[in-house]
Design a protein around this motif. Structure first.
Motif, PDB file in Angstrom:
ATOM      1  N   TRP A 146      27.317  16.460   1.424  1.00  0.00           N
ATOM      2  CA  TRP A 146      27.322  17.467   0.369  1.00  0.00           C
ATOM      3  C   TRP A 146      25.967  18.166   0.273  1.00  0.00           C
ATOM      4  CZ3 TRP A 146      29.982  20.624  -2.394  1.00  0.00           C
ATOM      5  CH2 TRP A 146      29.469  21.156  -3.567  1.00  0.00           C
TER       6      TRP A 146
ATOM      7  N   ALA B 206      36.148  20.867  -2.067  1.00  0.00           N
ATOM      8  CA  ALA B 206      34.847  20.738  -2.714  1.00  0.00           C
ATOM      9  C   ALA B 206      34.841  21.337  -4.110  1.00  0.00           C
ATOM     10  CB  ALA B 206      33.773  21.415  -1.862  1.00  0.00           C
TER      11      ALA B 206
ATOM     12  N   TRP C 117      36.382  16.530  -2.016  1.00  0.00           N
ATOM     13  CA  TRP C 117      35.410  16.359  -0.928  1.00  0.00           C
ATOM     14  C   TRP C 117      35.959  15.377   0.114  1.00  0.00           C
ATOM     15  CZ3 TRP C 117      32.383  19.589   0.853  1.00  0.00           C
ATOM     16  CH2 TRP C 117      31.252  19.279   1.620  1.00  0.00           C
TER      17      TRP C 117
END
Length: 476
Positions: free
Chosen positions: A112, A335, A462
């Motif tokens: 991330w 995301a 994610w």
């Protein structure tokens, strides 16, 4: 780093009840380009001529005769980085690029943070370079830099909506023109040489009052962040890996070929300019267009300037293509909140992620009206930190199931990633505190988003995946 992903082979993610009816992760890009098309697109993202004419003059201003040496050292570091990208890109061929590779190898939080760093780079750089168009259209047309930059960004956005194969040919034609411009500069610089090879290590920069100031080793190390940025476009090959035919073989070929070609196209003219500048003050001034005109005539200077303007348009097209693939992949990997994921993952009639393309191109046009003076520094820090995390992922790339997976393997592992981590870590410590603080603050906000939104929804958010059709043998 204990919060790792499931193995690449089990890419299917649990359904998200809030997602649209069509699973976001089932949407894949069309494989339509080979090594030649991928190399043309990737070279266009490095955009050697616009880098030479827009970014390199800033290095001349701070490093003088040490500019070529700094770029050469940066290029050597990039060889090690390219090895890491090639191995990871063939293990995890995803449009997510760095973040997909790092997430798979080093954990979802690390992935991330890499995504955020890459997003910083890809959102800032295109408008900064696009605003340079006005300077090189000056011989034939006077434009406000912000207006010219916004126009380039909107034109690049329209081109980015087309089929990728068509864009490979469009950018290929522009690439030929910018290589010609770089070659003209190199020939003229060598033909009008004022100094010899010893000047490349003389370590001097123009000072106040027309004198010469020394360039210290620390200045060279500090300049490496920008030097890394100059050739960093070779990473575009991993963003295109979902659209490359036979990615297990062609990703590595495209990455390494692009780095080699772009280094030659950039470094040779830089050496020629160092030799051919009339004096140290002219070299430090970095006005390459004026040098070309002085070496030849106004017509040649105008031709080179127009080629550079086209190169900037070319760079804008490829950067918008690359950036839209990053947003597309992040949406497919969930995301964002479900409605945003559904929008960014939509594909148009040409197979391109059209909403994601608009989402990076239109804000890029708006950024041309923002003061971006400090963003070269932020970009240098972001690129260096991103490469460091990629090197960490490469160090972890031969654990478990990945040890025997079909992939291109770098020579001298693990020495290459270990040395790269040490060098890049040191380069980071030599950057300006304000740039480190700003980049670190953005990373802190991203970490907060991870902690408050992504991590509590780890089963539905994610979920970094790799398309199912990439599991072919590596080939000869």
């Amino acid at each position: 780093m204990t919060d790792t992903l499931r193995p690449v082979e089990t890419a299917a993610a649990p359904p998200d009840v809030r997602a649209p009816a069509a699973p976001v992760e089932s949407r894949t890009l069309k494989r339509s380009i080979g090594v030649v098309g991928g190399t043309l697109l990737t070279l266009s993202c490095v955009t050697p001529a616009s880098t030479l004419f827009v970014v390199v003059p800033d290095l001349f201003g701070s490093l003088g005769t040490a500019t070529a040496l700094t770029i050469a050292i940066g290029s050597l570091l990039c060889v090690a980085v390219a090895f890491c990208y090639s191995e990871l890109g063939t293990l995890v061929p995803s449009a997510g690029g760095e973040y997909a590779m790092v997430s798979t190898m080093a954990g979802r939080l690390a992935g991330w943070l890499v995504f955020v760093l890459s997003l910083l780079v890809v959102m800032i750089v295109p408008p900064v370079i696009a605003m340079g168009t006005a300077d090189y259209l000056e011989p034939v047309l006077h434009l406000d830099p912000s207006l010219a930059g916004a126009g380039v960004m909107l034109l690049a956005t329209l081109a980015g909506l087309l089929d990728l194969r068509a864009n490979a040919w469009i950018t290929g034609v522009f690439l030929v023109l910018e290589v010609i411009a770089a070659a003209v500069v190199a020939v003229l610089g060598f033909a009008h040489a004022e100094r010899g090879p010893g000047s490349l290590v003389s370590m001097e920069v123009g000072g106040t009052g027309g004198g010469a100031d020394p360039v210290t080793a620390m200045l060279v190390v500090s300049g490496l962040a920008i030097a890394l940025f100059i050739t960093q476009g070779f990473s575009t090959a991993v963003y295109l890996s979902e659209e490359l035919e036979n990615p297990r073989r062609n990703v590595a070929r495209t990455v390494l070929a692009t780095l080699a070609i772009s280094t030659v196209i950039i470094l040779v003219p830089v050496v020629a300019i160092t030799f051919g500048a009339s004096d140290l003050a002219a070299l430090t001034g970095g006005d390459i267009g004026a040098m070309v005109t002085a070496w030849s005539n106004s017509a040649v200077g105008t031709f080179v300037s127009l080629c550079v303007a086209l190169a900037i348009v070319n760079a804008g097209i490829v950067m918008v293509i690359q950036n839209s693939r990053v947003l597309f992949a992040s949406a497919r990997d969930k995301a964002w909140p479900a409605p945003v994921n559904g929008l960014f993952a939509r594909l148009g009639r040409f197979g391109s992620p059209w909403v994601a393309t608009l989402a990076v191109g239109v804000p890029g046009a708006a950024l041309c009206y923002v003061n971006l003076d400090t963003l070269y520094g932020v970009t240098g820090v972001s690129v260096t930190a991103m490469y460091l995390l990629v090197a960490v992922a490469a160090l972890l790339s031969r654990r478990g199931a990945h040890r025997h997976a079909h992939a291109w393997r770098m020579p001298l592992w693990p020495v290459v990633p270990v040395l790269l981590i040490a060098v890049l870590g040191y380069v980071l410590t030599q950057q300006e505190a304000s740039h480190l603080l700003l980049t670190g603050s953005i990373a802190a906000v991203a970490t907060l988003y991870w902690a408050l939104y992504l991590r509590p929804r780890r089963d539905t958010r994610w979920l970094v995946t790799v398309p199912q059709d990439v599991r072919e043998p590596a080939g000869p």
